[in-house]
Design a protein around this motif. Structure first.
Motif, PDB file in Angstrom:
ATOM      1  N   LEU A 417       0.813  -1.217   0.000  1.00 21.64           N
ATOM      2  CA  LEU A 417       0.000   0.000   0.000  1.00 21.64           C
ATOM      3  C   LEU A 417       0.847   1.268   0.000  1.00 21.64           C
ATOM      4  N   GLY A 418       2.183   1.117  -0.024  1.00 18.47           N
ATOM      5  CA  GLY A 418       3.061   2.275  -0.091  1.00 18.47           C
ATOM      6  C   GLY A 418       3.591   2.756   1.233  1.00 18.47           C
ATOM      7  N   PHE A 419       3.516   1.934   2.283  1.00 21.84           N
ATOM      8  CA  PHE A 419       3.947   2.358   3.614  1.00 21.84           C
ATOM      9  C   PHE A 419       5.229   1.670   4.070  1.00 21.84           C
ATOM     10  N   ALA A 420       6.016   1.137   3.136  1.00 18.74           N
ATOM     11  CA  ALA A 420       7.241   0.439   3.534  1.00 18.74           C
ATOM     12  C   ALA A 420       8.224   1.350   4.269  1.00 18.74           C
ATOM     13  N   PRO A 421       8.535   2.569   3.787  1.00 23.32           N
ATOM     14  CA  PRO A 421       9.483   3.413   4.540  1.00 23.32           C
ATOM     15  C   PRO A 421       8.978   3.781   5.927  1.00 23.32           C
ATOM     16  N   HIS A 422       7.687   4.021   6.037  1.00 20.91           N
ATOM     17  CA  HIS A 422       7.130   4.424   7.333  1.00 20.91           C
ATOM     18  C   HIS A 422       7.078   3.249   8.308  1.00 20.91           C
ATOM     19  N   LEU A 423       6.787   2.058   7.797  1.00 14.01           N
ATOM     20  CA  LEU A 423       6.825   0.879   8.660  1.00 14.01           C
ATOM     21  C   LEU A 423       8.250   0.597   9.116  1.00 14.01           C
ATOM     22  N   ARG A 467      12.344  -8.568  10.124  1.00 13.77           N
ATOM     23  CA  ARG A 467      11.274  -7.829   9.466  1.00 13.77           C
ATOM     24  C   ARG A 467      11.829  -6.737   8.543  1.00 13.77           C
ATOM     25  N   LEU A 468      12.894  -6.052   8.989  1.00 16.19           N
ATOM     26  CA  LEU A 468      13.505  -5.030   8.138  1.00 16.19           C
ATOM     27  C   LEU A 468      14.125  -5.652   6.882  1.00 16.19           C
ATOM     28  N   PRO A 473      13.423  -5.191  -0.169  1.00 15.43           N
ATOM     29  CA  PRO A 473      13.088  -5.014  -1.602  1.00 15.43           C
ATOM     30  C   PRO A 473      12.155  -3.828  -1.838  1.00 15.43           C
ATOM     31  N   TYR A 474      11.210  -3.577  -0.958  1.00 20.19           N
ATOM     32  CA  TYR A 474      10.305  -2.448  -1.123  1.00 20.19           C
ATOM     33  C   TYR A 474      11.046  -1.114  -0.886  1.00 20.19           C
ATOM     34  N   LEU A 475      11.991  -1.110   0.026  1.00 20.80           N
ATOM     35  CA  LEU A 475      12.729   0.114   0.296  1.00 20.80           C
ATOM     36  C   LEU A 475      13.658   0.458  -0.863  1.00 20.80           C
ATOM     37  N   GLN A 476      14.234  -0.547  -1.497  1.00 17.86           N
ATOM     38  CA  GLN A 476      15.117  -0.287  -2.623  1.00 17.86           C
ATOM     39  C   GLN A 476      14.343   0.234  -3.834  1.00 17.86           C
TER      40      GLN A 476
END
Length: 479
Positions: A417-423, A467-468, A473-476
């Motif tokens: 949903l686009g919340f990878a950096p915030h999570l 978890r990080l 992959p989403y952060l990259q």
């Protein structure tokens, strides 16, 4: 000034001149020289103040009385009925001064001016004696009162958490999810692991129902217990469970004003109807959230008030992932159907502990016999019904593993949903808290006990580094 006539003057007899004012010299005896009346046109002296010892009025042309000696205080007129004091002499010391000057008497001019005295009691004004029988007195002494301490200025209100969320959908969905709630592989795994516990619970319920209520009523009780699982999806029952078991409450007005816009953005990105789930709040200083039953999403007051809106959205998106994946309702359903078996197992463990303690009072041999009996019972269960006992023993470890997989799946839902950096920011916060606790313990000379191998297998959440790594992959990709 006229006075009422003297009653004696009304009686018949010789007519005498008007009687003198009280305090004047007695009239002359008969035959004595009577002073002549004043000549026409001469000034008639004013009569003295009532009750004062005034001298006879001077004849025309007589010398005026001498003025007082320079520097002497002018005599104050006496109260009615009192004798006039003699004039002071030059050597007479001046009378003591009063606050605001010498007291004034009736007819002597302006009223006395005393310093205003504070009231003797809050809201009550003190009264002073008045009238011709009292003399002016100084105001009563009022002990000084300590002024109230200045109020401590209130601490400025804490700044609210920043609202940095990108409300790209403004609460309107761009698509509708095919399934508002479902059951992924993790949810199905939870149900599968709970099957042995369900079979044991069914045997316990059937034994008690048939043994106590009979065959017909016993089977009705068994069917009622089997149907009770539907309450997991009954919203009033879920809310009661959340309030009384999980200690959640409905959000306040200001909490709802902050929570609902963030929740609507999360559900809009997922294509979920926002009203499908019930938002609740837990009074806690921990950063946490929970997906309960089939429709409840709970969040702590710390997460609601202290973290930015983007991080709060990431936490809510993670819990939404538990709901859309079916982790919440399958976990609660499995727990409910395995509860009778858990109660029976706890009862048997209690009986075994009591038997061991009682045997230890008598002798060591008796204690050994109890241990031998318990061991034979367990081995017999493994041999006779290994397909039940083995899954029961392995169930806690399997459930912990499925729980860890469910957390990783919920993280991926939030990242999609686009919340990878915030999570990731939330996970870094968790790791910073753990490091701070370890550093504090080390500074105090203590060493925190790390969980062992089997204990790690029983944890339902993976560690923060795991978890990080799963979010990498989403952060990259910058999603």
């Amino acid at each position: 000034m006229s006075y009422p006539p003297d009653p004696a003057a009304q009686e018949p007899g010789p007519v005498y001149p008007d009687p003198p004012y009280p305090g004047t010299p007695a009239p002359p005896y008969p035959g004595s020289a009577v002073p002549s009346p004043p000549y026409p046109g001469s000034a008639v002296p004013s009569p003295p103040y009532p009750g004062s010892a005034a001298s006879a009025p001077p004849y025309p042309g007589s010398a005026a009385p001498a003025p007082p000696y320079p520097g002497s205080a002018a005599p104050a007129p006496p109260y009615p009925g009192s004798a006039a004091p003699p004039p002071p002499y030059p050597e007479t010391p001046a009378p003591p001064s009063y606050p605001g000057g010498a007291p004034q008497y009736p007819g002597a001019g302006a009223a006395p001016s005393y310093p205003a005295a504070p009231p003797a009691h809050p809201g009550v004004t003190p009264t002073y004696p008045s009238g011709p029988q009292h003399t002016a007195t100084a105001p009563p002494y009022i002990p000084p009162q300590t002024p109230p301490a200045a109020p401590t200025p209130a601490a400025p209100p804490e700044a609210p958490a920043p609202d940095d969320l990108d409300y790209r959908h403004a609460g309107s969905r761009i698509h509708v999810a095919a399934h508002q709630r479902g059951a992924d592989a993790t949810a199905i795994g939870q149900l599968a692991v709970q099957v042995p516990g369900f079979l044991v619970s069914l045997a316990v319920v059937a034994s008690f129902a048939v043994g106590i209520l009979g065959t017909a009523m016993g089977w009705l009780a068994i069917l009622a217990w089997l149907a009770s699982g539907a309450l997991v999806f009954h919203r009033p029952t879920e809310l009661a469970f959340a309030r009384h078991v999980m200690k959640l409450r409905a959000p306040l007005a200001e909490e709802r004003a902050r929570l609902e816009p963030v929740w609507r953005e999360v559900t809009a990105r997922a294509g979920i109807e926002a009203h499908t789930y019930e938002l609740m709040v837990e009074n806690s200083t921990d950063l946490n959230a929970v997906a309960a039953a089939g429709h409840v999403v709970g969040v702590t007051t710390y997460a609601l008030n202290e973290i930015p809106s983007s991080n709060l959205a990431a936490v809510l998106a993670h819990e939404l992932g538990h709901h859309t994946g079916g982790h919440a309702w399958t976990g609660l359903l499995g727990y409910w159907y395995s509860l009778p078996g858990r109660i029976a197992w706890a009862f048997m463990r209690g009986i075994a502990r009591i038997a061991i303690r009682v045997a230890s009072v008598f002798s060591l041999a008796a204690t050994g016999m109890v241990y031998l009996f318990i061991g034979m019972f367990v081995i017999g269960g493994f041999v006779a019904a290994w397909y039940i006992t083995v899954p029961l023993v392995a169930a806690p470890y399997l459930l912990a593993y499925v729980g860890r997989q469910g957390e990783l799946r919920a993280d991926r839902q939030a990242a999609d949903l686009g919340f990878a950096p915030h999570l990731a920011q939330v996970l870094y916060h968790f790791q910073a808290q753990e490091d701070a606790v370890k550093a504090q313990a080390s500074a105090q000379g203590r060493q925190l006990k790390e969980p062992g191998g089997l204990a790690k297998l029983l944890t339902t959440h993976p560690d923060n580094y795991t978890r990080l790594q799963a979010l990498e992959p989403y952060l990259q990709l910058g999603r």
